[in-house]
Design a protein around this motif. Sequence first.
Motif, PDB file in Angstrom:
ATOM      1  N   PRO A  81       2.262  -0.652  -2.814  1.00 46.86           N
ATOM      2  CA  PRO A  81       1.306   0.308  -3.488  1.00 46.86           C
ATOM      3  C   PRO A  81       0.136  -0.398  -4.256  1.00 46.86           C
ATOM      4  N   ASP A  99      -0.006   9.505  -6.361  1.00 46.56           N
ATOM      5  CA  ASP A  99       0.690   8.697  -6.923  1.00 46.56           C
ATOM      6  C   ASP A  99       1.043   7.282  -5.941  1.00 46.56           C
ATOM      7  N   ASP A 100       0.314   6.256  -5.885  1.00 49.80           N
ATOM      8  CA  ASP A 100       0.471   5.387  -4.612  1.00 49.80           C
ATOM      9  C   ASP A 100       2.092   4.751  -4.442  1.00 49.80           C
ATOM     10  N   GLU A 101       2.642   4.551  -5.790  1.00 50.15           N
ATOM     11  CA  GLU A 101       4.046   4.120  -5.789  1.00 50.15           C
ATOM     12  C   GLU A 101       5.042   5.119  -5.155  1.00 50.15           C
ATOM     13  N   VAL A 125       9.213  -1.982  -4.516  1.00 51.68           N
ATOM     14  CA  VAL A 125       9.205  -1.228  -3.466  1.00 51.68           C
ATOM     15  C   VAL A 125       9.510  -2.279  -2.340  1.00 51.68           C
ATOM     16  N   SER A 167      -0.421  -1.921  -7.841  1.00 48.92           N
ATOM     17  CA  SER A 167       0.246  -3.428  -7.844  1.00 48.92           C
ATOM     18  C   SER A 167      -0.849  -4.225  -8.148  1.00 48.92           C
ATOM     19  N   LYS A 215       8.109  -2.110 -15.027  1.00 53.57           N
ATOM     20  CA  LYS A 215       8.005  -1.861 -13.550  1.00 53.57           C
ATOM     21  C   LYS A 215       6.623  -2.213 -12.936  1.00 53.57           C
ATOM     22  N   ASP A 216       6.723  -2.613 -11.768  1.00 56.97           N
ATOM     23  CA  ASP A 216       5.580  -2.523 -10.734  1.00 56.97           C
ATOM     24  C   ASP A 216       5.888  -2.422  -9.470  1.00 56.97           C
ATOM     25  N   GLY A 217       4.889  -2.102  -8.550  1.00 61.65           N
ATOM     26  CA  GLY A 217       4.890  -1.968  -7.306  1.00 61.65           C
ATOM     27  C   GLY A 217       5.724  -2.870  -6.202  1.00 61.65           C
ATOM     28  N   TRP A 228       7.392   4.699  -2.118  1.00 60.15           N
ATOM     29  CA  TRP A 228       8.934   4.877  -1.951  1.00 60.15           C
ATOM     30  C   TRP A 228       9.301   5.913  -0.781  1.00 60.15           C
TER      31      TRP A 228
END
Length: 393
Positions: A351, A333-335, A21, A354, A16-18, A339
């Motif tokens: 985020p 938690d920026d992600e 989003v 990323s 996963k990565d930002g 979201w």
Amino acid sequence: MPKPSKRISGIIPSGKDGWEVHFAAMTRSQAGEDIVMLSVGDHDFDTPTETVEACVTALRAGHHHYTQLAGLPALREAMARISTLCTGVPTRPDEVIATPGGQSALYAAVQGVIDSGDHAIVVAPYYATYPGTFRAAEAGFTVVEARPEDGFQPDAAAIEKAVQPNTRAILLNTPNNPTGAVYTRQSLEGIADVCRRHDLWLLSDEVYWTLGGGEHVSPRSLPGMAERTLVINSMSKSHGMTGWRLGWLTGPAEFIALLVSLNLVNTYGLNDFISRAAIEALNGDFGVKEIAGLYAARRAVFLDAVRGMNDVTVRGSDGGMYVMLDISAVEPDDEKFAWAFLDTEKVAVMPGSSFGEAAAGHIRISLCQPEDVLREAANRLRRFASTYRSKAA
């Protein structure tokens, strides 16, 4: 099917990565949901009419054929003129090679200075393709994080600590994507000193140089650096030509001559009619001042709209097409924040994590929307941050 090579299998590791989003927001927007898209750096306006008409004229004139591998001579002349302005170093056409976009210029630079098993240093926060470009060269790399509390200015001492016996290059980006930081002369002089003492190449991504908030300093202009600096440039941002795929690499003539062989087995040159449109756009500076003024105004509007917002701090954000906001006091938690912001307020942002750990706890805001949309997004952010804090309390 037979097994693919490790080279291409390892360019983008799974996980996963930002960017998820952004992709989710794009899917929802295309399905008809009213989403404010502040997650991607693509202009919300079309290429200047003069450039489009130049392309149509070239197309109708029969310019549909192969071009020289290094680029049409007139195109290299025009790119050399812009490189002189960008870097502050008089540049000849034989010190420039035309590429299909800035990413291809970066790829050529990395392929040209790195052998399999070599090592590079990447200054973070970084543009998302940097790690994969080094993996495509089968190279190792160390990420050196610029600190938010320093305005995301790079630390030469930290970079030097990452130098290994097989280090060949340092890659940096100013004005920076994603942070909007414009690296100072002092910061770049420190890095140049590291390059000279360790005999390293410096790969300098300067595609946002026309969109800076202050003095643009190219490391190519510093003492002893022209012979060891490769400058990545592009028409995507400066001339409003993201989808046209036109960039170039500037460096020592002997090095550029070697890269012609890379174009032979890779791109086999650029499109003729697009090249001719690019010549007109470069020589006429089509849209350059207007685009720079537009983003300067948008940056000012958005920063004014978020001024005084509790627990949200502006970091970097001096140039380029982005604003970087520290939201760690609201949600570390920026992600998770991104979201929730998308789901609650229908605003898509990136985020910060990323783009490297240095930007963790931040969100990147793209300025590729009109001023009224940016003001509305800032109002939604203010409301969301306040509500988020009260729910968490």
